[in-house]
Design a protein around this motif. Structure first.
Motif, PDB file in Angstrom:
ATOM      1  N   GLU A  97      35.579  21.482 -20.797  1.00  0.00           N
ATOM      2  CA  GLU A  97      35.772  20.989 -22.157  1.00  0.00           C
ATOM      3  C   GLU A  97      34.458  20.391 -22.648  1.00  0.00           C
ATOM      4  OE1 GLU A  97      39.071  18.338 -22.238  1.00  0.00           O
ATOM      5  OE2 GLU A  97      40.513  19.844 -21.560  1.00  0.00           O
ATOM      6  N   ALA A  98      33.481  21.262 -22.817  1.00  0.00           N
ATOM      7  CA  ALA A  98      32.167  20.804 -23.254  1.00  0.00           C
ATOM      8  C   ALA A  98      32.261  20.188 -24.648  1.00  0.00           C
ATOM      9  CB  ALA A  98      31.185  21.970 -23.270  1.00  0.00           C
ATOM     10  N   PRO A  99      31.621  19.041 -24.872  1.00  0.00           N
ATOM     11  CA  PRO A  99      31.623  18.446 -26.209  1.00  0.00           C
ATOM     12  C   PRO A  99      31.040  19.411 -27.239  1.00  0.00           C
ATOM     13  CG  PRO A  99      30.734  16.923 -24.573  1.00  0.00           C
ATOM     14  CD  PRO A  99      30.867  18.245 -23.894  1.00  0.00           C
ATOM     15  N   THR A 100      31.520  19.300 -28.456  1.00  0.00           N
ATOM     16  CA  THR A 100      31.047  20.190 -29.520  1.00  0.00           C
ATOM     17  C   THR A 100      29.532  20.147 -29.654  1.00  0.00           C
ATOM     18  OG1 THR A 100      33.115  19.927 -30.733  1.00  0.00           O
ATOM     19  CG2 THR A 100      31.200  20.692 -31.981  1.00  0.00           C
ATOM     20  N   ALA A 101      28.955  18.961 -29.535  1.00  0.00           N
ATOM     21  CA  ALA A 101      27.500  18.833 -29.665  1.00  0.00           C
ATOM     22  C   ALA A 101      26.777  19.619 -28.583  1.00  0.00           C
ATOM     23  CB  ALA A 101      27.106  17.357 -29.603  1.00  0.00           C
ATOM     24  N   HIS A 102      27.329  19.646 -27.362  1.00  0.00           N
ATOM     25  CA  HIS A 102      26.713  20.397 -26.275  1.00  0.00           C
ATOM     26  C   HIS A 102      26.797  21.895 -26.534  1.00  0.00           C
ATOM     27  CE1 HIS A 102      26.799  16.507 -24.400  1.00  0.00           C
ATOM     28  NE2 HIS A 102      26.343  16.971 -23.241  1.00  0.00           N
ATOM     29  N   VAL A 103      27.937  22.355 -27.045  1.00  0.00           N
ATOM     30  CA  VAL A 103      28.105  23.780 -27.345  1.00  0.00           C
ATOM     31  C   VAL A 103      27.100  24.209 -28.411  1.00  0.00           C
ATOM     32  CG1 VAL A 103      29.673  25.528 -28.263  1.00  0.00           C
ATOM     33  CG2 VAL A 103      30.536  23.773 -26.691  1.00  0.00           C
ATOM     34  N   ILE A 104      26.995  23.424 -29.466  1.00  0.00           N
ATOM     35  CA  ILE A 104      26.051  23.749 -30.540  1.00  0.00           C
ATOM     36  C   ILE A 104      24.623  23.744 -30.004  1.00  0.00           C
ATOM     37  CG2 ILE A 104      25.090  22.936 -32.732  1.00  0.00           C
ATOM     38  CD1 ILE A 104      27.910  21.866 -33.390  1.00  0.00           C
ATOM     39  N   ALA A 105      24.298  22.765 -29.170  1.00  0.00           N
ATOM     40  CA  ALA A 105      22.948  22.676 -28.608  1.00  0.00           C
ATOM     41  C   ALA A 105      22.640  23.880 -27.728  1.00  0.00           C
ATOM     42  CB  ALA A 105      22.800  21.381 -27.809  1.00  0.00           C
ATOM     43  N   ALA A 106      23.609  24.315 -26.923  1.00  0.00           N
ATOM     44  CA  ALA A 106      23.397  25.477 -26.050  1.00  0.00           C
ATOM     45  C   ALA A 106      23.162  26.741 -26.875  1.00  0.00           C
ATOM     46  CB  ALA A 106      24.603  25.660 -25.133  1.00  0.00           C
ATOM     47  N   MET A 107      23.957  26.927 -27.928  1.00  0.00           N
ATOM     48  CA  MET A 107      23.780  28.099 -28.779  1.00  0.00           C
ATOM     49  C   MET A 107      22.451  28.030 -29.533  1.00  0.00           C
ATOM     50  SD  MET A 107      26.397  29.836 -27.995  1.00  0.00           S
ATOM     51  CE  MET A 107      26.269  31.172 -29.184  1.00  0.00           C
ATOM     52  N   ARG A 108      22.078  26.834 -29.982  1.00  0.00           N
ATOM     53  CA  ARG A 108      20.797  26.672 -30.672  1.00  0.00           C
ATOM     54  C   ARG A 108      19.642  27.003 -29.724  1.00  0.00           C
ATOM     55  NH1 ARG A 108      21.223  21.658 -32.089  1.00  0.00           N
ATOM     56  NH2 ARG A 108      21.890  22.006 -34.246  1.00  0.00           N
ATOM     57  N   LEU A 109      19.718  26.525 -28.493  1.00  0.00           N
ATOM     58  CA  LEU A 109      18.661  26.800 -27.527  1.00  0.00           C
ATOM     59  C   LEU A 109      18.551  28.296 -27.245  1.00  0.00           C
ATOM     60  CD1 LEU A 109      16.515  25.871 -25.546  1.00  0.00           C
ATOM     61  CD2 LEU A 109      18.332  25.393 -23.883  1.00  0.00           C
ATOM     62  N   GLY A 110      19.700  28.983 -27.147  1.00  0.00           N
ATOM     63  CA  GLY A 110      19.663  30.425 -26.952  1.00  0.00           C
ATOM     64  C   GLY A 110      18.982  31.136 -28.111  1.00  0.00           C
ATOM     65  N   PHE A 111      19.259  30.682 -29.330  1.00  0.00           N
ATOM     66  CA  PHE A 111      18.627  31.273 -30.513  1.00  0.00           C
ATOM     67  C   PHE A 111      17.116  31.047 -30.486  1.00  0.00           C
ATOM     68  CE2 PHE A 111      16.894  30.373 -34.752  1.00  0.00           C
ATOM     69  CZ  PHE A 111      17.012  31.624 -35.330  1.00  0.00           C
ATOM     70  N   VAL A 112      16.690  29.835 -30.174  1.00  0.00           N
ATOM     71  CA  VAL A 112      15.264  29.533 -30.161  1.00  0.00           C
ATOM     72  C   VAL A 112      14.560  30.340 -29.063  1.00  0.00           C
ATOM     73  CG1 VAL A 112      13.532  27.740 -29.785  1.00  0.00           C
ATOM     74  CG2 VAL A 112      15.570  27.247 -31.147  1.00  0.00           C
ATOM     75  N   ALA A 113      15.179  30.416 -27.874  1.00  0.00           N
ATOM     76  CA  ALA A 113      14.582  31.183 -26.772  1.00  0.00           C
ATOM     77  C   ALA A 113      14.444  32.653 -27.154  1.00  0.00           C
ATOM     78  CB  ALA A 113      15.420  31.028 -25.510  1.00  0.00           C
ATOM     79  N   ARG A 114      15.471  33.204 -27.816  1.00  0.00           N
ATOM     80  CA  ARG A 114      15.401  34.599 -28.262  1.00  0.00           C
ATOM     81  C   ARG A 114      14.277  34.781 -29.276  1.00  0.00           C
ATOM     82  NH1 ARG A 114      20.258  35.220 -30.602  1.00  0.00           N
ATOM     83  NH2 ARG A 114      19.507  35.055 -32.741  1.00  0.00           N
ATOM     84  N   SER A 115      14.139  33.832 -30.184  1.00  0.00           N
ATOM     85  CA  SER A 115      13.093  33.928 -31.203  1.00  0.00           C
ATOM     86  C   SER A 115      11.701  33.866 -30.578  1.00  0.00           C
ATOM     87  CB  SER A 115      13.253  32.797 -32.226  1.00  0.00           C
ATOM     88  OG  SER A 115      14.515  32.860 -32.853  1.00  0.00           O
ATOM     89  N   LEU A 116      11.551  33.077 -29.522  1.00  0.00           N
ATOM     90  CA  LEU A 116      10.243  32.903 -28.886  1.00  0.00           C
ATOM     91  C   LEU A 116       9.897  34.029 -27.925  1.00  0.00           C
ATOM     92  CD1 LEU A 116      10.366  29.071 -28.088  1.00  0.00           C
ATOM     93  CD2 LEU A 116       8.972  30.191 -29.830  1.00  0.00           C
ATOM     94  N   THR A 117      10.916  34.626 -27.284  1.00  0.00           N
ATOM     95  CA  THR A 117      10.653  35.558 -26.179  1.00  0.00           C
ATOM     96  C   THR A 117      11.143  36.979 -26.423  1.00  0.00           C
ATOM     97  OG1 THR A 117      12.757  35.118 -25.028  1.00  0.00           O
ATOM     98  CG2 THR A 117      10.906  33.609 -24.580  1.00  0.00           C
ATOM     99  N   GLY A 118      12.037  37.185 -27.390  1.00  0.00           N
ATOM    100  CA  GLY A 118      12.624  38.506 -27.571  1.00  0.00           C
ATOM    101  C   GLY A 118      13.695  38.843 -26.558  1.00  0.00           C
ATOM    102  N   ILE A 119      14.151  37.849 -25.798  1.00  0.00           N
ATOM    103  CA  ILE A 119      15.172  38.038 -24.766  1.00  0.00           C
ATOM    104  C   ILE A 119      16.402  37.228 -25.155  1.00  0.00           C
ATOM    105  CG2 ILE A 119      15.750  37.688 -22.330  1.00  0.00           C
ATOM    106  CD1 ILE A 119      12.708  37.915 -21.766  1.00  0.00           C
TER     107      ILE A 119
END
Length: 241
Positions: A97-119
């Motif tokens: 039961e991850a807190p909403t803030a953690h879920v949003i942060a994880a998805m945001r980090l995935g977006f940023v990593a994709r933008s920086l690396t293409g992965i």
């Protein structure tokens, strides 16, 4: 950047682990998640060992990195940073039961990593230990993907679903066993099972189960190469004419 006091309990003077901890701190900054000290330490503790295994596996298995300084991976290796960001995001989103803030942060980090690396690695995917992506640009790993230990992936790989839109919930992406290797631009689609020690060649599309220890590839004929001298000779000429 977080101050060094956040990192001290993690690396204990080990320079490699110190640098890994700094990368984790950068990933947390990119996620924009505010954490109390105990939560921050829990994330470091959960990520650093796996990240160190990923780093050493990449150094051992990628011939282009084998004899280069570790700093090449720790400072400029985009594929390794994408995997590290996945490790952080997976911890953030992995609680039952991850807190909403953690879920949003994880998805945001995935977006940023994709933008920086293409992965593009979904933080809910389950990737095993010593996971290596070599180059990796254009690689996509979906939400319900499961990968065993010691996998090695190249660039342009898609571990995805078969439905274009309105796909049902539940398992819809591949499951890979241990020690699977996948060459560039191959695609494994749908909830198929790929056995241990499978090697998949380049440009292959797989939509059905593959038994363990198989080598899957596209058989290509050798291209017909006609040398200029032979072509000229066939016309009764020579290269000196």
């Amino acid at each position: 950047m977080q101050s060094d006091k956040h990192l001290a309990f993690v690396y204990n003077g080990n320079s490699v682990r110190e640098q890994l901890a700094r990368l984790v701190a950068i990933a947390l900054q990119l996620s924009e998640l505010e954490l109390v000290e105990t939560d921050r330490q829990a994330i470091y503790s959960a990520v650093i060992d796996r990240a160190e295994e990923d780093l050493l596996a990449a150094r051992k298995r990628d011939p282009a990195s084998r004899f280069k300084p570790l700093e090449c991976h720790l400072s400029v290796h985009s594929a390794f940073f994408a995997v590290l960001c996945y490790r952080v995001g997976h911890v953030l989103i992995g609680a039952a039961e991850a807190p909403t803030a953690h879920v949003i942060a994880a998805m945001r980090l995935g977006f940023v990593a994709r933008s920086l690396t293409g992965i593009d690695i979904h933080p809910e995917a389950r990737l095993g230990r010593r996971f290596v992506i070599d180059h990796g640009y254009g690689t996509v790993i979906g939400q319900t993907v499961e990968v065993g230990d010691d996998a090695y992936l190249l660039n342009g790989i898609v571990l995805g679903g078969r439905r274009i839109g309105d796909a049902p919930n539940g398992k819809r992406h591949p499951t890979l066993g241990h020690r699977v290797q996948i060459a560039a631009n191959s695609k494994i689609l749908g909830p198929v099972n790929i056995g241990d020690d499978v090697i998949i060649g380049s440009d292959v599309t797989i939509t059905e189960d593959i038994d363990a220890q198989q080598h899957v590839f596209i058989k290509r004929e050798r291209p017909a190469i006609q040398r200029r001298s032979l072509a000229l000779a066939a016309r009764g000429k020579c290269e000196q004419c």
